[in-house]
Design an enzyme around this catalytic site. Structure first.
Site, PDB file in Angstrom:
ATOM      1  N   ASP A  78      19.895   5.118 -10.225  1.00 30.89           N
ATOM      2  CA  ASP A  78      18.776   4.148 -10.665  1.00 30.89           C
ATOM      3  C   ASP A  78      18.657   3.113  -9.876  1.00 30.89           C
ATOM      4  OD1 ASP A  78      17.189   3.723 -13.385  1.00 30.89           O
ATOM      5  OD2 ASP A  78      18.230   1.834 -12.813  1.00 30.89           O
ATOM      6  N   ASP A 129      12.007   5.336 -11.337  1.00 32.64           N
ATOM      7  CA  ASP A 129      13.150   4.836 -10.375  1.00 32.64           C
ATOM      8  C   ASP A 129      14.252   5.632 -10.421  1.00 32.64           C
ATOM      9  OD1 ASP A 129      13.768   3.888 -12.726  1.00 32.64           O
ATOM     10  OD2 ASP A 129      13.796   1.669 -11.964  1.00 32.64           O
TER      11      ASP A 129
END
Length: 336
Positions: free
Chosen positions: A59, A102
Site C-alpha cells: 500500500d 494504491d
C-alpha cells in the site's frame, strides 16, 4: 476449399477477439497488471498446486496527498512506475495485481526468504523516490508491506487477510512510534495534545513558492477567504489562466501535459508562498492572490504570461489568456 479457408479465417479472428476481450477483462486499465478479480482467481488457482507460496500486500503511503497536491496525472504516472518496477523485480511466473487505488498484491510462487523480500522492497522504494523527484515531489514516496506465507487450506481471501492484517499493524505501529516520540519525556497533557495537533496541521517540508491544491480544496479555501474579506475590508483577486492554440481551441493532448506542467512551474515560481493555485481544467489554472490591488493582480498575471511565453518556441502556436476578477464581486472585463 475457398469456403473452408474463409471459415477458418473467421474462426481465427473470433479467437483473437475473444483473447483480446479476455485480456481487457483481466487487466487493470491503467497499469496493465491483473485487476482484483483476476488476481484473486489466479492466486486461488496457484494455491491448489503443491509447493510453497507467499502473498505480499503493498500500500503506497499517503497517496491521496499526491493526487490532491500534484494532480491525478502525476498520481497515475507514479502508479504506473510502481507497476513497472514490480514487473522488473519479480519473476514473470509471479502473479502481480492492482487491487485498489494504491494497493498491489504479489503472489510469489515457491515462496521467498525475508532477505529477498527486503531486497526487492528496497529496490521498489528507491525507484519510487526517484520517480517522485522527477515529478517535483517534496517528500519521499513510501509504502507499507504486509506478507503471509501459504498454509494448508488457504484460499486467496484467507491469505490476503493475514497479509493485510500485518500491513495494518505496521501502519499502526509506525503511528504509535511517532506519538511516543512526540510524548517523550513526560506524561501527556492538554499542552502536549495541542502540540501534536499543530504538528499534524503544519505543512511538512513546504516547497518554495505558491500553495498548489486540487480544485475542490481551492473552492473551500475561496469560500473561507471570501467570508473573511467581508469583515476585514481587505482585497483579494482570482486569476484564470487559459492555455489554447492559435485558434482558441484546446491544445492537442500530446503536448498539453508538457505545457501545463511548464505553466505549473511558472506559477510556483512567480507567486508568493501565501498565494494559491489549482488546476481548473485540462488547460486552465485558477490563482488566488491575497492582499493585492487590481493593478497588482494584473501585474502578477502579466509577469506569469511573459515568463511562460518566453520559454515557448515562437512557432508553437500557443496563446496564454488571463482573466482577473476581484473576489466577491462581479467579473471585470477580461485582460490579456
Amino acid at each position: 476449399m475457398k469456403w473452408g479457408m474463409l471459415v477458418d479465417q473467421e474462426l481465427d479472428m473470433l479467437k483473437d477477439e475473444n483473447t483480446r476481450l479476455r485480456v481487457l477483462a483481466e487487466h487493470d486499465w491503467l497499469t496493465g497488471l491483473y485487476n482484483r478479480r483476476a488476481a484473486e482467481a489466479h492466486v486461488d488457482e496457484a494455491l491448489l498446486k503443491n509447493g510453497g507460496g507467499m502473498l505480499l500486500v503493498l500500500d503506497i503511503d499517503h497517496f491521496k496527498q499526491v493526487n490532491d497536491r500534484y494532480g491525478h496525472l502525476i498520481g497515475d504516472a507514479l502508479l504506473c512506475e510502481a507497476a513497472r518496477t514490480l514487473r522488473d523485480i519479480f519473476f514473470p511466473r509471479d502473479i502481480i495485481g492492482r487491487v485498489g487505488g494504491d494497493e498491489f498484491v504479489i503472489y510469489i510462487l515457491g515462496g521467498c526468504s525475508q532477505e529477498a523480500v527486503d531486497g526487492r522492497a528496497a529496490q521498489l522504494a528507491e525507484r519510487l523516490r526517484k520517480a517522485g523527484r522527477r515529478y517535483g515531489m517534496q517528500w519521499n514516496l513510501s509504502f507499507t508491506l504486509g506478507l503471509a506465507e501459504k498454509q494448508a487450506g488457504d484460499d486467496y481471501i484467507s491469505l490476503f487477510d493475514r497479509a493485510d492484517q500485518m500491513l495494518l499493524a505496521r501502519k499502526k505501529a509506525r503511528r504509535a512510534r511517532r506519538a511516543d516520540s512526540a510524548d517523550a519525556g513526560g506524561e501527556r497533557s492538554i499542552c502536549t495534545d495541542m502540540a501534536l495537533i499543530r504538528r499534524e496541521l503544519r505543512e511538512k517540508d513546504p516547497p518554495k513558492g505558491a500553495f498548489c491544491q486540487d480544485y475542490e480544496t481551492f473552492k473551500q479555501i475561496y469560500r473561507f477567504v471570501e467570508r473573511g474579506l467581508k469583515r476585514s475590508g481587505q482585497s483579494a483577486y482570482i486569476i484564470l489562466m487559459t492555455l489554447t492554440d492559435a485558434q482558441g481551441q484546446f491544445v492537442p493532448l500530446a503536448a498539453r501535459e508538457e505545457y501545463m506542467s511548464r505553466l505549473s512551474d511558472d506559477l510556483q515560481a512567480s507567486l508568493r508562498s501565501g498565494d494559491l493555485f489549482a488546476p481548473y481544467s485540462g488547460c486552465q489554472y485558477l490563482l488566488m492572490v491575497l492582499g493585492a490591488s487590481s493593478e497588482n493582480a494584473a501585474v502578477i498575471a502579466g509577469r506569469i504570461h511573459t515568463r511562460f511565453m518566453s520559454r515557448v518556441a515562437p512557432d508553437a502556436g500557443l496563446l496564454l489568456r488571463y482573466d482577473v476578477y476581484p473576489m466577491g464581486e462581479l467579473p471585470l472585463q477580461p485582460k490579456g
